[in-house]
Write a protein that holds these residues in place. Structure first.
Motif, PDB file in Angstrom:
ATOM      1  N   GLY A 134       0.876  -1.197   0.145  1.00  0.00           N
ATOM      2  CA  GLY A 134       0.087  -0.107   0.052  1.00  0.00           C
ATOM      3  C   GLY A 134       0.837   1.297   0.003  1.00  0.00           C
ATOM      4  O   GLY A 134       0.455   2.326   0.060  1.00  0.00           O
ATOM      5  N   MET A 135       1.982   1.183  -0.272  1.00  0.00           N
ATOM      6  CA  MET A 135       3.209   2.363  -0.488  1.00  0.00           C
ATOM      7  C   MET A 135       2.935   2.885  -1.525  1.00  0.00           C
ATOM      8  O   MET A 135       2.404   2.394  -2.503  1.00  0.00           O
ATOM      9  CB  MET A 135       4.561   1.649   0.037  1.00  0.00           C
ATOM     10  N   THR A 136       3.388   4.281  -1.521  1.00  0.00           N
ATOM     11  CA  THR A 136       3.707   4.827  -2.706  1.00  0.00           C
ATOM     12  C   THR A 136       4.936   4.477  -3.265  1.00  0.00           C
ATOM     13  O   THR A 136       6.002   4.106  -2.476  1.00  0.00           O
ATOM     14  CB  THR A 136       3.579   6.227  -2.665  1.00  0.00           C
ATOM     15  N   VAL A 137       5.385   4.956  -4.520  1.00  0.00           N
ATOM     16  CA  VAL A 137       6.755   4.773  -5.204  1.00  0.00           C
ATOM     17  C   VAL A 137       7.495   5.642  -4.338  1.00  0.00           C
ATOM     18  O   VAL A 137       8.683   5.308  -3.798  1.00  0.00           O
ATOM     19  CB  VAL A 137       6.698   5.034  -6.623  1.00  0.00           C
ATOM     20  N   ALA A 138       7.097   6.813  -4.264  1.00  0.00           N
ATOM     21  CA  ALA A 138       7.976   7.895  -3.292  1.00  0.00           C
ATOM     22  C   ALA A 138       8.520   7.590  -2.263  1.00  0.00           C
ATOM     23  O   ALA A 138       9.452   7.237  -1.855  1.00  0.00           O
ATOM     24  CB  ALA A 138       7.207   9.418  -3.256  1.00  0.00           C
ATOM     25  N   GLU A 139       7.481   6.604  -1.403  1.00  0.00           N
ATOM     26  CA  GLU A 139       7.547   6.009  -0.143  1.00  0.00           C
ATOM     27  C   GLU A 139       8.591   4.856  -0.269  1.00  0.00           C
ATOM     28  O   GLU A 139       9.304   4.742   0.669  1.00  0.00           O
ATOM     29  CB  GLU A 139       6.452   5.495   0.575  1.00  0.00           C
ATOM     30  N   SER A 140       8.693   4.208  -1.372  1.00  0.00           N
ATOM     31  CA  SER A 140       9.472   2.855  -1.706  1.00  0.00           C
ATOM     32  C   SER A 140      10.935   3.401  -2.006  1.00  0.00           C
ATOM     33  O   SER A 140      11.638   2.499  -2.009  1.00  0.00           O
ATOM     34  CB  SER A 140       8.671   1.996  -2.531  1.00  0.00           C
ATOM     35  N   THR A 141      10.904   4.510  -2.557  1.00  0.00           N
ATOM     36  CA  THR A 141      12.368   4.755  -3.337  1.00  0.00           C
ATOM     37  C   THR A 141      13.618   4.413  -2.332  1.00  0.00           C
ATOM     38  O   THR A 141      14.611   3.994  -3.349  1.00  0.00           O
ATOM     39  CB  THR A 141      12.422   6.453  -3.768  1.00  0.00           C
ATOM     40  N   ALA A 142      13.497   4.694  -1.312  1.00  0.00           N
ATOM     41  CA  ALA A 142      14.652   4.494  -0.595  1.00  0.00           C
ATOM     42  C   ALA A 142      14.839   3.063   0.420  1.00  0.00           C
ATOM     43  O   ALA A 142      15.836   2.724   1.007  1.00  0.00           O
ATOM     44  CB  ALA A 142      14.815   5.457   0.462  1.00  0.00           C
ATOM     45  N   LEU A 143      13.921   2.138  -0.057  1.00  0.00           N
ATOM     46  CA  LEU A 143      13.920   0.955   0.528  1.00  0.00           C
ATOM     47  C   LEU A 143      15.082   0.076  -0.167  1.00  0.00           C
ATOM     48  O   LEU A 143      15.154   0.164  -1.528  1.00  0.00           O
ATOM     49  CB  LEU A 143      12.551   0.293   0.369  1.00  0.00           C
ATOM     50  N   PRO A 144      15.764  -1.004   0.576  1.00  0.00           N
ATOM     51  CA  PRO A 144      16.562  -1.863  -0.073  1.00  0.00           C
ATOM     52  C   PRO A 144      15.910  -2.821  -0.944  1.00  0.00           C
ATOM     53  O   PRO A 144      14.738  -3.001  -0.811  1.00  0.00           O
ATOM     54  CB  PRO A 144      17.212  -2.294   1.063  1.00  0.00           C
ATOM     55  N   SER A 146      15.832  -5.942  -1.089  1.00  0.00           N
ATOM     56  CA  SER A 146      15.292  -7.131  -0.027  1.00  0.00           C
ATOM     57  C   SER A 146      13.844  -6.735   0.161  1.00  0.00           C
ATOM     58  O   SER A 146      13.032  -7.524   0.799  1.00  0.00           O
ATOM     59  CB  SER A 146      16.189  -7.515   0.863  1.00  0.00           C
ATOM     60  N   GLN A 147      13.384  -5.383   0.415  1.00  0.00           N
ATOM     61  CA  GLN A 147      12.103  -5.024   0.964  1.00  0.00           C
ATOM     62  C   GLN A 147      11.488  -4.880  -0.182  1.00  0.00           C
ATOM     63  O   GLN A 147      10.298  -4.613   0.181  1.00  0.00           O
ATOM     64  CB  GLN A 147      12.396  -3.763   1.897  1.00  0.00           C
ATOM     65  N   LEU A 148      11.758  -4.572  -1.482  1.00  0.00           N
ATOM     66  CA  LEU A 148      11.000  -4.376  -2.773  1.00  0.00           C
ATOM     67  C   LEU A 148      10.519  -5.661  -3.032  1.00  0.00           C
ATOM     68  O   LEU A 148       9.586  -5.605  -3.807  1.00  0.00           O
ATOM     69  CB  LEU A 148      11.751  -3.441  -3.422  1.00  0.00           C
ATOM     70  N   VAL A 149      11.446  -6.560  -3.296  1.00  0.00           N
ATOM     71  CA  VAL A 149      11.136  -7.896  -3.850  1.00  0.00           C
ATOM     72  C   VAL A 149      11.118  -9.091  -3.048  1.00  0.00           C
ATOM     73  O   VAL A 149      12.515  -9.208  -2.441  1.00  0.00           O
ATOM     74  CB  VAL A 149      12.199  -8.138  -5.375  1.00  0.00           C
ATOM     75  N   ARG A 150      10.361  -9.768  -2.792  1.00  0.00           N
ATOM     76  CA  ARG A 150      10.398 -11.106  -2.080  1.00  0.00           C
ATOM     77  C   ARG A 150       9.998 -12.147  -2.883  1.00  0.00           C
ATOM     78  O   ARG A 150       8.987 -12.103  -3.420  1.00  0.00           O
ATOM     79  CB  ARG A 150       9.387 -10.773  -0.828  1.00  0.00           C
TER      80      ARG A 150
END
Length: 154
Positions: A134-144, A146-150
């Motif tokens: 439910g995050m936005t792309v902007a909120e997801s930008t700085a995620l590593p 491993s947190q973006l792709v499981r």
């Protein structure tokens, strides 16, 4: 600094500002996340950048490269990309993003990837992440990564 490379066509010329936003997203991501060139990181970075353009300006602003591959061709590309997800080295990762025609022109080894398939696969992975979190792309930008792709969830 932003560097844009585009084959000039009416479709691309009208999207130059959106291409700049795509490239700006890469700068924002790698100001916050260390660049470690793997197939997975390269593909997800392109998916995030395209999804960012969509988030800011709508789907019509996205580049044609994110939708050039679909159906069975996309499924085959997805399987190959996921199989080599952890492959390291920028000299190898471009083949999985740009596809065989482009990398052959640059003297690199084709990997059986359709042209521009990495963008579509990256967008698919990002969309799966966004749907689950439910995050936005902007909120997801700085995620590593491993947190973006499981693995196994996309």
């Amino acid at each position: 600094m932003l560097y844009l490379l585009g084959w000039p066509s009416e479709e691309i010329i009208g999207r130059i500002a959106h291409c700049a936003v795509h490239e700006l997203h890469h700068q924002a991501r790698y100001t916050n996340v260390p660049w470690h060139p793997t197939v997975g990181e390269h593909v997800i970075s392109e998916g995030l950048a395209e999804a960012f353009v969509r988030e800011l300006s709508g789907a019509e602003a996205m580049g044609p490269w994110s939708s050039m591959v679909s159906g069975e061709e996309l499924e085959r590309a997805y399987e190959k990309i996921m199989a080599d997800f952890d492959l390291e080295g920028m000299h190898l990762t471009s083949a999985y993003v740009l596809g065989d025609t482009t990398v052959a022109r640059f003297g690199q080894e084709p990997r059986g990837i359709p042209d521009m398939a990495g963008y579509a696969v990256g967008l698919r992975l990002v969309d799966a992440h966004l749907a689950v979190t439910g995050m936005t792309v902007a909120e997801s930008t700085a995620l590593p990564l491993s947190q973006l792709v499981r693995r196994g969830e996309a």
